[in-house]
Motif scaffolding. Structure first.
Motif, short mmCIF file in Angstrom:
data_model
loop_
_atom_site.label_atom_id
_atom_site.label_comp_id
_atom_site.label_asym_id
_atom_site.label_seq_id
_atom_site.Cartn_x
_atom_site.Cartn_y
_atom_site.Cartn_z
N ARG A 51 54.18 47.03 29.38
CA ARG A 51 54.71 46.26 30.50
C ARG A 51 54.53 46.95 31.85
N GLY A 52 54.16 48.20 31.86
CA GLY A 52 53.89 48.90 33.11
C GLY A 52 55.09 48.96 34.02
N ASP A 53 54.86 48.82 35.31
CA ASP A 53 55.90 48.88 36.33
C ASP A 53 56.70 47.58 36.32
N GLU A 54 57.98 47.67 36.02
CA GLU A 54 58.82 46.47 35.92
C GLU A 54 59.09 45.82 37.28
N ASN A 55 58.78 46.51 38.37
CA ASN A 55 58.98 45.95 39.71
C ASN A 55 57.67 45.47 40.33
N ALA A 56 56.69 45.16 39.49
CA ALA A 56 55.39 44.71 39.99
C ALA A 56 55.03 43.35 39.41
N LEU A 57 54.42 42.52 40.25
CA LEU A 57 53.85 41.25 39.81
C LEU A 57 52.36 41.49 39.60
N HIS A 58 51.86 41.13 38.42
CA HIS A 58 50.48 41.39 38.08
C HIS A 58 49.65 40.12 38.14
N SER A 59 48.43 40.25 38.68
CA SER A 59 47.49 39.14 38.69
C SER A 59 46.11 39.70 38.44
N GLY A 60 45.21 38.85 38.03
CA GLY A 60 43.85 39.29 37.78
C GLY A 60 43.01 38.15 37.26
N MET A 61 41.72 38.42 37.13
CA MET A 61 40.82 37.41 36.61
C MET A 61 39.71 38.10 35.83
N PHE A 62 39.06 37.31 34.99
CA PHE A 62 37.94 37.80 34.20
C PHE A 62 36.68 37.14 34.71
N GLU A 63 35.68 37.92 35.03
CA GLU A 63 34.40 37.40 35.50
C GLU A 63 33.34 37.76 34.45
N PRO A 64 32.81 36.76 33.72
CA PRO A 64 31.82 37.05 32.70
C PRO A 64 30.60 37.78 33.27
N VAL A 65 29.98 38.60 32.46
CA VAL A 65 28.79 39.35 32.87
C VAL A 65 27.73 38.37 33.34
N GLY A 66 27.16 38.65 34.49
CA GLY A 66 26.10 37.81 35.05
C GLY A 66 26.59 36.75 36.01
N LEU A 67 27.86 36.38 35.93
CA LEU A 67 28.42 35.38 36.84
C LEU A 67 28.86 36.08 38.12
N GLN A 68 28.41 35.58 39.25
CA GLN A 68 28.77 36.18 40.53
C GLN A 68 29.66 35.19 41.28
N MET A 69 30.97 35.30 41.03
CA MET A 69 31.94 34.36 41.59
C MET A 69 31.86 34.30 43.11
N SER A 70 31.57 35.42 43.75
CA SER A 70 31.55 35.45 45.21
C SER A 70 30.39 34.62 45.78
N LYS A 71 29.38 34.32 44.95
CA LYS A 71 28.25 33.54 45.42
C LYS A 71 28.36 32.05 45.11
N LEU A 72 29.39 31.67 44.36
CA LEU A 72 29.59 30.25 44.05
C LEU A 72 30.20 29.53 45.24
#
Length: 75
Positions: A51-72
């Motif tokens: 659970r890590g730091d109990e005073n933190a809100l966690h966010s994230g994403m998964f970007e498949p290999v080869g996909l360049q989200m920043s270019k979409l």
């Protein structure tokens, strides 16, 4: 009838997780604390290994290999 929800995150740190794939599992690990969440897309099973730091809100994403989200461009 629309419903609006507003969540307040005052008093919480915001941590960003790095995502990676291991077999059927997507694993998200925090770069700032020991938080680890695993999600199996096939079965929709989800586990939090640390659970890590109990005073933190966690966010994230998964970007498949080869996909360049920043270019979409959604437009």
């Amino acid at each position: 009838m629309s419903m609006n929800f507003e969540f307040h995150s005052e008093g919480f740190e915001k941590h960003s997780c790095q995502g990676r794939r291991e077999g059927e599992w997507l694993i998200f690990e925090c770069t700032e604390c020991s938080y680890v969440r695993k999600w199996n897309q096939e079965t929709n099973e989800m586990n939090v290994d640390d659970r890590g730091d109990e005073n933190a809100l966690h966010s994230g994403m998964f970007e498949p290999v080869g996909l360049q989200m920043s270019k979409l461009n959604p437009n």
